[in-house]
Design an enzyme around this catalytic site. Structure first.
Site, mmCIF file in Angstrom:
data_model
loop_
_atom_site.group_PDB
_atom_site.id
_atom_site.type_symbol
_atom_site.label_atom_id
_atom_site.label_comp_id
_atom_site.label_asym_id
_atom_site.label_seq_id
_atom_site.Cartn_x
_atom_site.Cartn_y
_atom_site.Cartn_z
ATOM 1 C CG HIS A 1 -1.761 -0.861 0.829
ATOM 2 N ND1 HIS A 1 -2.377 -1.441 1.822
ATOM 3 C CD2 HIS A 1 -2.497 -1.498 0.257
ATOM 4 C CE1 HIS A 1 -3.372 -2.617 2.106
ATOM 5 N NE2 HIS A 1 -3.569 -2.405 0.584
ATOM 6 C CG ASP B 1 -0.411 3.981 4.080
ATOM 7 O OD1 ASP B 1 -0.740 2.841 3.121
ATOM 8 O OD2 ASP B 1 -1.307 3.877 5.345
ATOM 9 C CG HIS B 2 2.509 0.972 5.238
ATOM 10 N ND1 HIS B 2 3.037 0.209 5.988
ATOM 11 C CD2 HIS B 2 1.300 1.148 5.182
ATOM 12 C CE1 HIS B 2 1.601 0.059 6.761
ATOM 13 N NE2 HIS B 2 1.442 0.967 6.004
#
Length: 338
Positions: free
Chosen positions: A63, A65-66
Site C-alpha cells: 500500500h 502509505d508504506h
C-alpha cells in the site's frame, strides 16, 4: 538489546504531528528500515538517525502509505552518495509495485549511482549471524502479500566471574576464548572448558513488528512470548464495522493478541486522527496492562530480561489535532490503503 525508533505513526495519511509508517530497528551496528512512507527521508534527518547503514529495507506490504517514501529516500541517497547499496525485501506483489515506482518514475532514463537490489521473500528466516536472527511471517490484510517481521537476539550463556576466579583464570584472552566456546589450558596444565564457567542460556531480546492487519487469530504463534509487539491500532471498538470494512484492527483486538500471545509489552501505531492518544491506550489497557501508543520519534529499547526502556517524543500542548482530514474521517471516510 533491540531498539526501534518510530519515524511515522499515522494511519493512511499524515497529520500535523504524525508522519506515514516508517520505523528503524537497530541491533548493535545493524540497521533495518521497516516500511518507508512518504516523507521518511525528512523524518530520518529530524530524528538524528540520518541515512548511514540503512542498506536493508523490509516492506510489510504494497500500500502506498508504506512505500511512497522510497522515491525520495533513494533519490537522496544517490544524490548525496551516502550508501553504496540498498537491498529491498518484500513479497512478490510488493516488490513488483516498488520496481514500477523506482524504474518507471525515480530512475526513468537514469542509471542508478548505487547498487539497488530487490528480493522477493516468503515467510521464514531472512537473516542470521552469531547474535541475531530475523524472520518474516504472514499477515492477513487486504490485497494479500503482507508480512510481519520478528527480530530475535540469540540466547547467550553468561560468564560466571566467581567461578572463573575460583579456578584461577586471569582476566584477558583466556576468558574471552571461554566465552567464545573454546577450552583453555592454564599454566599448571589444567584444562578449563566453557561449561565450567558459563551459566545456563539466557534468552535475548525480541521484537515483533506487524504493519497493517485485518485479523489477529493467525498471528498468535508468530509473536508468542516476544519482549515487545508493535502493531497497528487504526480504530476503536466503537468503529468496529469500519475496521472490518477496511481490514484493519481495533486497539482492543491488538491488545487481545498481546494477551493471548503472552508478549511483554504492546506498542500501538498506525493510529487515526479521529481518536485521541489516551482513548486508544485506555481501550487497549482494558485487555492488556503494558501498553504504549507510539509517537513520531519515540525510541523503545527491548532488553534481554523483558524490560522496556522508553524515550518519549515531546508532548505537545495540542495532543491530537482536529484537522480537515480528521473531520472527513468522522463523517465516514476510512483508512483504506491504495
Amino acid at each position: 538489546m533491540i531498539e526501534i525508533v518510530f519515524l511515522g505513526t499515522s494511519a493512511s495519511a499524515p497529520s500535523i504531528r504524525r508522519g506515514l509508517p516508517a520505523h528503524v530497528v537497530m541491533f548493535e551496528d545493524r540497521r533495518f528500515l521497516v516500511d518507508c512512507g512518504e516523507g521518511t527521508q525528512r523524518q530520518l534527518l529530524k530524528s538524528g538517525l540520518g541515512f548511514r547503514r540503512l542498506e536493508t529495507i523490509l516492506l510489510t506490504h504494497a500500500h502506498l502509505d508504506h512505500i511512497l517514501g522510497l522515491a525520495g529516500f533513494l533519490s537522496t541517497v544517490m544524490r548525496w552518495e551516502i550508501l553504496p547499496r540498498v537491498a529491498i525485501y518484500g513479497r512478490r506483489g510488493t516488490i513488483e509495485r516498488v520496481k514500477d515506482l523506482i524504474y518507471r518514475v525515480v530512475l526513468r532514463g537514469v542509471r542508478p549511482s548505487i547498487e539497488i537490489s530487490f528480493h522477493v521473500i516468503e515467510p521464514g528466516l531472512l537473516f542470521e549471524d552469531e547474535k541475531l536472527s530475523v524472520y518474516a511471517f504472514p499477515v492477513t490484510h487486504r490485497g494479500g502479500d503482507s508480512l510481519g517481521y520478528l527480530f530475535r537476539e540469540k540466547p547467550r550463556r553468561p560468564f560466571l566471574v566467581e567461578k572463573a576466579e575460583a579456578l584461577g583464570i586471569p582476566p584477558g584472552p583466556e576468558r574471552r576464548r571461554l566465552v567464545q566456546g573454546e577450552p583453555v589450558t592454564l599454566p599448571d596444565g589444567r584444562v578449563v572448558r566453557p561449561e565450567d564457567v558459563l551459566g545456563p542460556p539466557v534468552e535475548g531480546a525480541s521484537l515483533a513488528l506487524v504493519g497493517d492487519a485485518g485479523r489477529v487469530d493467525d498471528l498468535v504463534e508468530a509473536v508468542r512470548g516476544v519482549g515487545a509487539l508493535v502493531i497497528e491500532a487504526t480504530y476503536l471498538e466503537a468503529d468496529r464495522d469500519l475496521a472490518r470494512r477496511h481490514d484493519h484492527l481495533t486497539a482492543a483486538e491488538a491488545a487481545g493478541l498481546a494477551r493471548a500471545a503472552g508478549v511483554g509489552h504492546l506498542i500501538l501505531t498506525h493510529v487515526s486522527r479521529r481518536y485521541r492518544e489516551r482513548e486508544i491506550r485506555q481501550e487497549a489497557m482494558a485487555f492488556f496492562p503494558r501498553v504504549w501508543v507510539a509517537r513520531d520519534f519515540d525510541r523503545y529499547r527491548v532488553l534481554k530480561d523483558g524490560q522496556l526502556e522508553v524515550e518519549r517524543a515531546e508532548v505537545h500542548e495540542i495532543e491530537e489535532e482536529r484537522d480537515v482530514l480528521a473531520e472527513s474521517e468522522r463523517a465516514g471516510a476510512g483508512h483504506g490503503g491504495v
